[in-house]
Design a protein around this motif. Sequence first.
Motif, PDB file in Angstrom:
ATOM      1  N   ILE A 138       0.841  -1.193   0.000  1.00 50.65           N
ATOM      2  CA  ILE A 138       0.000   0.000   0.000  1.00 50.65           C
ATOM      3  C   ILE A 138       0.882   1.251   0.000  1.00 50.65           C
ATOM      4  CG2 ILE A 138      -1.946   1.173   1.072  1.00 50.65           C
ATOM      5  CD1 ILE A 138      -2.473  -1.718   0.096  1.00 50.65           C
ATOM      6  N   LYS A 139       0.947   1.891  -1.151  1.00 53.06           N
ATOM      7  CA  LYS A 139       1.739   3.104  -1.343  1.00 53.06           C
ATOM      8  C   LYS A 139       3.193   2.903  -0.886  1.00 53.06           C
ATOM      9  CE  LYS A 139       1.474   8.116  -0.411  1.00 53.06           C
ATOM     10  NZ  LYS A 139       0.836   9.123   0.473  1.00 53.06           N
ATOM     11  N   PRO A 140       3.882   1.929  -1.465  1.00 55.07           N
ATOM     12  CA  PRO A 140       5.296   1.733  -1.088  1.00 55.07           C
ATOM     13  C   PRO A 140       6.118   2.944  -1.525  1.00 55.07           C
ATOM     14  CG  PRO A 140       4.764   0.447  -3.044  1.00 55.07           C
ATOM     15  CD  PRO A 140       3.468   1.018  -2.545  1.00 55.07           C
ATOM     16  N   TYR A 141       6.886   3.511  -0.608  1.00 52.14           N
ATOM     17  CA  TYR A 141       7.514   4.813  -0.845  1.00 52.14           C
ATOM     18  C   TYR A 141       9.034   4.765  -0.856  1.00 52.14           C
ATOM     19  CZ  TYR A 141       6.023   9.710  -1.207  1.00 52.14           C
ATOM     20  OH  TYR A 141       5.696  10.951  -1.679  1.00 52.14           O
ATOM     21  N   TRP A 142       9.624   3.623  -0.544  1.00 50.76           N
ATOM     22  CA  TRP A 142      11.082   3.512  -0.519  1.00 50.76           C
ATOM     23  C   TRP A 142      11.450   2.051  -0.556  1.00 50.76           C
ATOM     24  CZ3 TRP A 142      14.290   7.082  -1.752  1.00 50.76           C
ATOM     25  CH2 TRP A 142      15.671   6.966  -1.459  1.00 50.76           C
ATOM     26  N   ALA A 143      12.674   1.768  -1.016  1.00 48.59           N
ATOM     27  CA  ALA A 143      13.184   0.398  -1.018  1.00 48.59           C
ATOM     28  C   ALA A 143      14.653   0.430  -0.635  1.00 48.59           C
ATOM     29  CB  ALA A 143      13.014  -0.238  -2.398  1.00 48.59           C
ATOM     30  N   THR A 144      15.042  -0.444   0.268  1.00 47.74           N
ATOM     31  CA  THR A 144      16.440  -0.544   0.676  1.00 47.74           C
ATOM     32  C   THR A 144      16.793  -2.027   0.798  1.00 47.74           C
ATOM     33  OG1 THR A 144      18.082   0.314   2.239  1.00 47.74           O
ATOM     34  CG2 THR A 144      16.005  -0.416   3.168  1.00 47.74           C
ATOM     35  N   VAL A 145      17.921  -2.334   1.389  1.00 49.35           N
ATOM     36  CA  VAL A 145      18.394  -3.716   1.481  1.00 49.35           C
ATOM     37  C   VAL A 145      18.602  -4.084   2.946  1.00 49.35           C
ATOM     38  CG1 VAL A 145      20.202  -5.336   0.792  1.00 49.35           C
ATOM     39  CG2 VAL A 145      19.481  -3.548  -0.779  1.00 49.35           C
ATOM     40  N   SER A 146      18.233  -5.276   3.306  1.00 49.72           N
ATOM     41  CA  SER A 146      18.380  -5.738   4.688  1.00 49.72           C
ATOM     42  C   SER A 146      19.848  -5.843   5.072  1.00 49.72           C
ATOM     43  CB  SER A 146      17.701  -7.096   4.862  1.00 49.72           C
ATOM     44  OG  SER A 146      18.314  -8.064   4.019  1.00 49.72           O
ATOM     45  N   GLY A 147      20.095  -5.914   6.351  1.00 49.06           N
ATOM     46  CA  GLY A 147      21.459  -5.990   6.843  1.00 49.06           C
ATOM     47  C   GLY A 147      22.208  -7.220   6.378  1.00 49.06           C
ATOM     48  N   ASP A 148      21.494  -8.330   6.195  1.00 52.74           N
ATOM     49  CA  ASP A 148      22.157  -9.549   5.738  1.00 52.74           C
ATOM     50  C   ASP A 148      22.166  -9.671   4.220  1.00 52.74           C
ATOM     51  OD1 ASP A 148      19.538 -10.214   5.120  1.00 52.74           O
ATOM     52  OD2 ASP A 148      19.381 -11.843   6.581  1.00 52.74           O
ATOM     53  N   GLY A 149      21.579  -8.697   3.527  1.00 54.09           N
ATOM     54  CA  GLY A 149      21.595  -8.683   2.074  1.00 54.09           C
ATOM     55  C   GLY A 149      20.612  -9.614   1.402  1.00 54.09           C
ATOM     56  N   GLN A 150      19.779 -10.296   2.191  1.00 53.11           N
ATOM     57  CA  GLN A 150      18.882 -11.297   1.614  1.00 53.11           C
ATOM     58  C   GLN A 150      17.578 -10.706   1.091  1.00 53.11           C
ATOM     59  OE1 GLN A 150      19.937 -14.630   1.340  1.00 53.11           O
ATOM     60  NE2 GLN A 150      21.799 -13.536   1.954  1.00 53.11           N
ATOM     61  N   ASP A 151      17.149  -9.578   1.676  1.00 51.27           N
ATOM     62  CA  ASP A 151      15.825  -9.050   1.378  1.00 51.27           C
ATOM     63  C   ASP A 151      15.865  -7.607   0.905  1.00 51.27           C
ATOM     64  OD1 ASP A 151      14.834 -11.468   2.426  1.00 51.27           O
ATOM     65  OD2 ASP A 151      14.663 -10.589   4.447  1.00 51.27           O
ATOM     66  N   CYS A 152      14.839  -7.249   0.180  1.00 54.75           N
ATOM     67  CA  CYS A 152      14.525  -5.847  -0.103  1.00 54.75           C
ATOM     68  C   CYS A 152      13.495  -5.408   0.935  1.00 54.75           C
ATOM     69  CB  CYS A 152      13.938  -5.721  -1.505  1.00 54.75           C
ATOM     70  SG  CYS A 152      13.118  -4.141  -1.826  1.00 54.75           S
ATOM     71  N   VAL A 153      13.722  -4.283   1.558  1.00 62.34           N
ATOM     72  CA  VAL A 153      12.812  -3.782   2.584  1.00 62.34           C
ATOM     73  C   VAL A 153      12.138  -2.520   2.053  1.00 62.34           C
ATOM     74  CG1 VAL A 153      12.571  -2.976   4.961  1.00 62.34           C
ATOM     75  CG2 VAL A 153      14.250  -4.754   4.401  1.00 62.34           C
ATOM     76  N   ILE A 154      10.816  -2.533   2.003  1.00 61.74           N
ATOM     77  CA  ILE A 154      10.053  -1.397   1.498  1.00 61.74           C
ATOM     78  C   ILE A 154       9.261  -0.756   2.629  1.00 61.74           C
ATOM     79  CG2 ILE A 154       9.859  -2.315  -0.846  1.00 61.74           C
ATOM     80  CD1 ILE A 154       6.943  -3.150  -0.093  1.00 61.74           C
ATOM     81  N   SER A 155       9.060   0.542   2.537  1.00 67.98           N
ATOM     82  CA  SER A 155       8.146   1.225   3.449  1.00 67.98           C
ATOM     83  C   SER A 155       6.793   1.321   2.775  1.00 67.98           C
ATOM     84  CB  SER A 155       8.666   2.630   3.784  1.00 67.98           C
ATOM     85  OG  SER A 155       8.784   3.429   2.612  1.00 67.98           O
ATOM     86  N   GLU A 156       5.757   0.952   3.482  1.00 63.60           N
ATOM     87  CA  GLU A 156       4.395   1.062   2.965  1.00 63.60           C
ATOM     88  C   GLU A 156       3.728   2.249   3.637  1.00 63.60           C
ATOM     89  OE1 GLU A 156       2.083  -2.525   2.130  1.00 63.60           O
ATOM     90  OE2 GLU A 156       3.718  -3.668   3.028  1.00 63.60           O
ATOM     91  N   ALA A 157       3.826   3.411   2.986  1.00 63.92           N
ATOM     92  CA  ALA A 157       3.340   4.647   3.592  1.00 63.92           C
ATOM     93  C   ALA A 157       1.840   4.625   3.799  1.00 63.92           C
ATOM     94  CB  ALA A 157       3.737   5.842   2.714  1.00 63.92           C
ATOM     95  N   GLY A 158       1.125   3.893   2.954  1.00 62.39           N
ATOM     96  CA  GLY A 158      -0.324   3.853   3.079  1.00 62.39           C
ATOM     97  C   GLY A 158      -0.839   2.825   4.056  1.00 62.39           C
ATOM     98  N   ALA A 159       0.051   2.012   4.601  1.00 57.78           N
ATOM     99  CA  ALA A 159      -0.370   0.971   5.543  1.00 57.78           C
ATOM    100  C   ALA A 159       0.349   1.070   6.879  1.00 57.78           C
ATOM    101  CB  ALA A 159      -0.136  -0.414   4.942  1.00 57.78           C
ATOM    102  N   ASP A 160       1.271   2.042   7.019  1.00 58.01           N
ATOM    103  CA  ASP A 160       2.043   2.241   8.254  1.00 58.01           C
ATOM    104  C   ASP A 160       2.765   0.961   8.679  1.00 58.01           C
ATOM    105  OD1 ASP A 160       1.088   4.801   8.209  1.00 58.01           O
ATOM    106  OD2 ASP A 160      -0.439   4.486   9.752  1.00 58.01           O
TER     107      ASP A 160
END
Length: 421
Positions: free
Chosen positions: A358-380
């Motif tokens: 829901i309204k993903p506003y950013w994407a970064t990488v987890s500390g272990d490099g395994q995952d993409c972490v997104i912020s869902e601004a519309g879902a908190d």
Amino acid sequence: MCYHRVTRGAVVTSKLIAAIAAVTLVTSGSAAPAAADEALREVMFVGNNWEGTVDVIESSGSYARIGRLNVIPDQAQRLTEIYLNPIRLAFFLGIRNGPGEGHDQLVDDMYTTPDGSALVASRPSFADVVSLNLSTGAINWRFPVSGYRADHMAVSPDGARVAVSASTSNTVHVLDIATGQQVGSFGAGDKPHENIFSRDGRRLWNMSIGEVNTDLDDPFWDWTKGDRHITVVDAQTFRTVRTIDMRSRLNAAGRSDLSNAVRPAVFTPDEKTLYFQVSFFNGVIEYDVATDRITRVKELPKNPDTSDDRTTFVNDSRHHGLSISPDGSKLCVAGTMDDYATVVNRATLQQGELVEAIKPYWATVSGDGQDCVISEAGADRVSAISFATGRRVASVAVGDHPQRVRIGHVAQGWTAPTSRR
């Protein structure tokens, strides 16, 4: 198109702390552990823009929340100053009713100091950058930016300096992260936005996006959006060494229909290729740095429930959020207005499953490099998507309207200071 129903609930950093090193460099641009005799814990910071808080969560695995910081302990003082200054008040209200979508923008970007003792954050509505003591929650220093709004930041590979875009003055300030003293600045295009330090710290790239707060979004009115280009400077002298306007490069690639306003961007590990998003476009563009040309354009699926009316896109950004896996083989794209995120194979540019968000506003990488972490601004909440499978592996609830997500460090055993929030 396959959307996966969700339930409610960024570049990789190294976890190694060398026994003999005083400072450990972090290739992601997040501040590194400094003292070899101090045990630091890698965490992830989530900026809750409309709430003025930062959630601290695990940097991988369960992504469980560890604590919450109040980033606006001086809110009453700042508001008094603003309301007593008619010009500042006009800009403050303009931010609220423009990019803030009816809300104040209280925290945008954030990084920790190399020793893990402080969090440095930009606060758009207060037009400043502050350093917060992670033990007490008190403000160590405050730097008012030129103009009336602070935006995206970047930290140097050694963690010693932080760059911040002052979007209304077309200026990028570079600060000593420990003291808040300005060590340099440079002019950029209209509305400087994203900042990226090169891996060796010698260059600093800034992307200007132009005016995004008007409804003159039809391609006919593109000329009203201002001067949008990439400014590359020497990170020691802050002199411009290169200016790149993607307009001519897009035209040469047969995409004169696309905006030249470069939004989130990521380099491949060897920094030979730049991937970026542009205003109004649901996709990713590939740019070869050495030959100075766009090599591929990947258009991603549209959500049939998303209007094509450009005036409905948040700050002109149809897709806003991009990260790359540590080995450079996968891209992770936040499809902001289309309500999904997807992992894209870099070799083929074929997207994977469209994971509903829901309204993903950013994407970064987890500390272990395994995952993409997104912020869902519309879902908190923030969600983690596996680079390997392209599927969601975790979600965690955070504060109101999460945007930027960054890797950082705190002291082992750290607990959040007592706060009214």
